[in-house]
Motif scaffolding. Structure first.
Motif, mmCIF file in Angstrom:
data_model
loop_
_atom_site.group_PDB
_atom_site.id
_atom_site.type_symbol
_atom_site.label_atom_id
_atom_site.label_comp_id
_atom_site.label_asym_id
_atom_site.label_seq_id
_atom_site.Cartn_x
_atom_site.Cartn_y
_atom_site.Cartn_z
ATOM 1 N N ALA A 123 -55.118 50.940 -4.574
ATOM 2 C CA ALA A 123 -53.969 51.533 -3.872
ATOM 3 C C ALA A 123 -54.250 52.990 -3.528
ATOM 4 N N GLU A 124 -54.823 53.745 -4.467
ATOM 5 C CA GLU A 124 -55.151 55.152 -4.243
ATOM 6 C C GLU A 124 -56.195 55.304 -3.142
ATOM 7 N N ILE A 125 -57.189 54.406 -3.112
ATOM 8 C CA ILE A 125 -58.226 54.460 -2.079
ATOM 9 C C ILE A 125 -57.603 54.244 -0.696
ATOM 10 N N HIS A 126 -56.713 53.247 -0.614
ATOM 11 C CA HIS A 126 -56.056 52.975 0.668
ATOM 12 C C HIS A 126 -55.261 54.187 1.128
ATOM 13 N N TYR A 127 -54.556 54.816 0.197
ATOM 14 C CA TYR A 127 -53.741 55.980 0.569
ATOM 15 C C TYR A 127 -54.625 57.138 1.026
ATOM 16 N N ALA A 128 -55.709 57.401 0.266
ATOM 17 C CA ALA A 128 -56.607 58.513 0.607
ATOM 18 C C ALA A 128 -57.292 58.293 1.950
ATOM 19 N N ALA A 129 -57.544 57.036 2.296
ATOM 20 C CA ALA A 129 -58.242 56.733 3.547
ATOM 21 C C ALA A 129 -57.289 56.609 4.737
ATOM 22 N N ASP A 170 -48.758 49.807 -0.724
ATOM 23 C CA ASP A 170 -47.636 49.169 -1.409
ATOM 24 C C ASP A 170 -48.097 47.916 -2.162
ATOM 25 N N LYS A 171 -48.889 47.121 -1.499
ATOM 26 C CA LYS A 171 -49.342 45.847 -2.069
ATOM 27 C C LYS A 171 -50.067 46.051 -3.391
ATOM 28 N N TYR A 172 -51.030 46.982 -3.435
ATOM 29 C CA TYR A 172 -51.853 47.129 -4.634
ATOM 30 C C TYR A 172 -51.143 47.883 -5.747
ATOM 31 N N PHE A 173 -50.251 48.795 -5.403
ATOM 32 C CA PHE A 173 -49.448 49.440 -6.451
ATOM 33 C C PHE A 173 -48.564 48.404 -7.148
ATOM 34 N N LEU A 174 -47.947 47.518 -6.357
ATOM 35 C CA LEU A 174 -47.073 46.498 -6.955
ATOM 36 C C LEU A 174 -47.865 45.479 -7.773
ATOM 37 N N LEU A 175 -49.070 45.117 -7.297
ATOM 38 C CA LEU A 175 -49.922 44.229 -8.090
ATOM 39 C C LEU A 175 -50.316 44.887 -9.407
ATOM 40 N N GLU A 219 -46.064 54.141 -14.262
ATOM 41 C CA GLU A 219 -46.833 55.052 -13.420
ATOM 42 C C GLU A 219 -47.141 54.429 -12.060
ATOM 43 N N ALA A 220 -47.397 53.102 -12.036
ATOM 44 C CA ALA A 220 -47.677 52.428 -10.768
ATOM 45 C C ALA A 220 -46.456 52.477 -9.844
ATOM 46 N N LEU A 221 -45.255 52.245 -10.403
ATOM 47 C CA LEU A 221 -44.033 52.334 -9.598
ATOM 48 C C LEU A 221 -43.797 53.759 -9.108
#
Length: 640
Positions: A64-70, A78-83, A99-101
């Motif tokens: 999720a962090e990688i997707h956001y940074a890129a 959203d998908k990976y944070f919720l997973l 922390e994920a939420l």
């Protein structure tokens, strides 16, 4: 890119531990992330989808962090944070699930998606309540306050900040408490309560200094900005100088850069343009090689040239910076650039070019409803049109500026009333908690007395004496508690009544202003009609009619008055609906005005209806409330 590489390393490390037989060559993966970040995301995502049942929640969090940074679409973030949340929750890793939420909410807030951010913050708060963790609940509540502040819901944001602050105080968490105080100060500044804003900024600063916390820049900056705002420029610059000494002692270059930028503004307010230029040069030297910061330096230089009236140098500096602001979609700096362009053209007496730039700044500010910039652009337009000899358009700009200022003033008044309401709500909640604690204390004493009685029942005479003594003691405690609670309740009721009377007084004053303005308009119109009949071609009739048309803002006044009534009388409306479910919104507004003892004439003016319609509406309201002819409608409404 650095963030992507670090997170990629984390994912590879986690994967190596979880899937030793399917390791990805680390050097190749890092190279892939460096060369083609988008392809790297696809590669890791494919891996995650294939083996997701065996992956740890941290792996998904990292994705999720990688997707956001890129800069990926927020759906992927959203998908990976919720997973990650679901995985951590399944493994009962409560802090990581929370922390994920929370981080999902932060990512959406930074992307400007405040509604979604609010949803995830609320989910985080509810999850913290489920696991009975007050600290995590406070963290989520504080974050929720930030989202509400960005949505413009300052009253609700204040409630969140105050709730979180209580927890941080009880748990003695200096760094979090300092941040909470700073947030509360920001809200009180929005409410124009500058004394309280300064008090909370100072609290935040003193905690950071006493505990040697690293991030001290925020309260220094806020105190500096607020003192400039209230006109105390000498006091403002002392905060910048203190912050600079702290930054140098801490060897914190980023902080020193921010303070140097603040000093440029300080010396501009003090009209010390030599010192202003020295700090601009220092700033540019410190940020050399940082492309976007160099553009910020050019904008500051353009402003300096404006102050010393060198408009051609101003235009040159702005031309070098403007396109970068556009490319970065930096709306605030784009607006300021147009203001500076306009000022430079004014100095060159090129009024039409100045007007075009001021109009562009105004259009952008209206698009984001940014009132300070709207007022600044209107003020500049008034001056530019006046200097260009277009007095009619200058008057239009001046009138628009007055309306914008009036609107801001009324919004501020409504915010102050809302802030009072927030504090009253919290006070009531605290009182309820105190009463619950006292009840628990009494119950505890009662249980203790019963156990003592059972233990001493074999010794009849001594037992009787002990029971009598304890009963007397219990009654005495209850009496003291009851007296204490009664005093607290009476004091709170008095305080709330004073504040309610004050807000009702404001409503009556606004109604009187509308009535007075309406009577004035009607009188002027009658005079105009008389003038028209006596001399239809009179120039004075046409000019006066134009001015009258420009100033007829009574509809806006009514709308603002109605919004003020809606906010101040929210509790009264709720009680009225509960008692009389069939009552309409128009009935509620009429009831609120009757409750303030306004006359039918004044009510007809405020609601823009005839006095006869007011009387009919009163009759219908009495009928809906089931009142007979002997009942006094106003007294009944005042009792609700």
């Amino acid at each position: 890119m650095k963030v992507i590489l670090l997170l990629a390393s984390l994912i590879l490390s986690l994967q190596a531990n979880a899937q030793s037989d399917l390791q990805i060559p680390k050097d190749s993966a890092l190279s892939l992330s460096r060369e083609q970040p988008k392809f790297a995301i696809t590669y890791f995502e494919s891996f995650a989808n294939t083996f997701s049942t065996n992956l740890e929640g941290n792996f998904l969090y990292g994705l999720a962090e990688i997707h956001y940074a890129a800069g990926s679409p927020m759906d992927s973030v959203d998908k990976y944070f919720l997973l990650s949340y679901e995985k951590h929750k399944e493994l009962r890793q409560d802090s990581l699930a929370f922390e994920a939420l929370l981080q999902n909410g932060i990512s959406h807030r930074r992307a400007g998606l405040y509604n979604k951010a609010r949803t995830y913050y609320e989910d985080a708060v509810n999850f913290a309540k489920e696991i009975d963790n007050p600290l995590l609940e406070a963290e989520g509540t504080n974050a929720l306050g930030v989202a509400l502040y960005y949505r413009g819901e300052s009253v609700e944001a204040l409630k969140c900040y105050l709730k979180a602050m209580k927890v941080y105080e009880n748990l003695d968490l200096p760094s979090k408490l300092a941040k909470s105080y700073n947030n509360i100060g920001i809200i009180y500044k929005v409410f124009n309560n500058y004394d309280l804003a300064i008090e909370y900024y100072e609290k935040s600063l003193q905690i950071r200094i006493a505990n040697n916390l690293r991030n001290q820049n925020a309260p220094y900056f806020n105190l500096n900005e607020l003192h400039h705002f209230i006109g105390d420029h000498e006091k403002a610059i002392t905060y910048s100088k203190n912050a600079l000494r702290k930054a140098i002692d801490a060897k914190n270059e980023d902080w020193e850069i921010d303070v140097t930028r603040s000093l440029v503004k300080d010396y501009q307010y003090l009209l010390d343009f030599d010192s202003m230029k020295i700090n601009i040069d220092k700033f540019n030297k410190m940020i050399a090689g940082q492309k976007y910061m160099e553009v910020i330096g050019l904008k500051m230089l353009a402003n300096y040239y404006l102050q010393i009236e060198k408009p051609y140098k101003t235009l040159s500096a702005l031309d070098s910076a403007y396109q970068t602001f556009v490319d970065e979609d930096d709306l605030n700096n784009i607006e300021w650039s147009h203001i500076y362009y306009g000022d430079a053209y004014q100095q060159l007496k090129k009024h039409q070019k100045a007007i075009r730039n001021y109009e562009k700044a105004l259009s952008l500010a209206k698009g984001e409803n940014f009132n300070p910039m709207i007022r600044l652009a209107l003020e500049r337009l008034h001056i530019a049109h006046e200097k260009a000899g277009d007095f009619k358009t200058a008057y239009h700009s001046l009138n628009a500026l007055r309306l914008a200022q009036d609107s801001t003033y009324n919004e501020s008044k409504a915010s102050i009333a809302g802030g009072m309401e927030a504090r009253m709500d919290l006070l009531e909640e605290e009182n309820r908690n105190i009463l619950l604690e006292k009840d628990a204390e009494v119950q505890s004493i009662t249980i203790q007395n019963q156990r003592t009685t059972i233990g001493l029942i074999s010794i009849i005479f001594i037992g009787t004496f002990v029971i009598g003594f304890l009963t007397y003691r219990q009654q005495k405690i209850k009496k003291k508690l009851a007296e204490s609670e009664l005093r607290v309740t009476e004091e709170n009721q008095k305080r709330m009544k004073v504040e309610l009377d004050h807000k009702n007084g404001e409503i009556v004053n606004l109604a009187m202003q509308i009535t007075s303005k309406n009577e004035w308009f009607e009188e002027v119109k009658k005079n105009l009609e008389h003038l028209k009949r006596s001399n239809p071609q009179a120039k004075e009739y046409k000019d006066t009619k134009d001015i009258l048309t420009l100033n007829e803002s009574i509809t806006k006044d009514r709308n603002e008055f109605e919004a003020h009534i809606q906010q101040v009388c929210e509790g009264f409306f709720s009680n009225l609906s509960h008692l009389y479910p069939d009552i309409s919104m128009s009935d509620k507004r009429l009831a609120a005005l009757l409750r303030l003892e306004l006359s039918s004439k004044d009510i007809s003016t405020v609601l823009n209806i005839s006095p006869k319609s007011v009387d009919m509406s009163r009759y219908r309201l009495r009928k809906k409330m089931g009142l007979d002819s002997k009942s006094n409608l106003v007294e009944v409404l005042q009792s609700i």
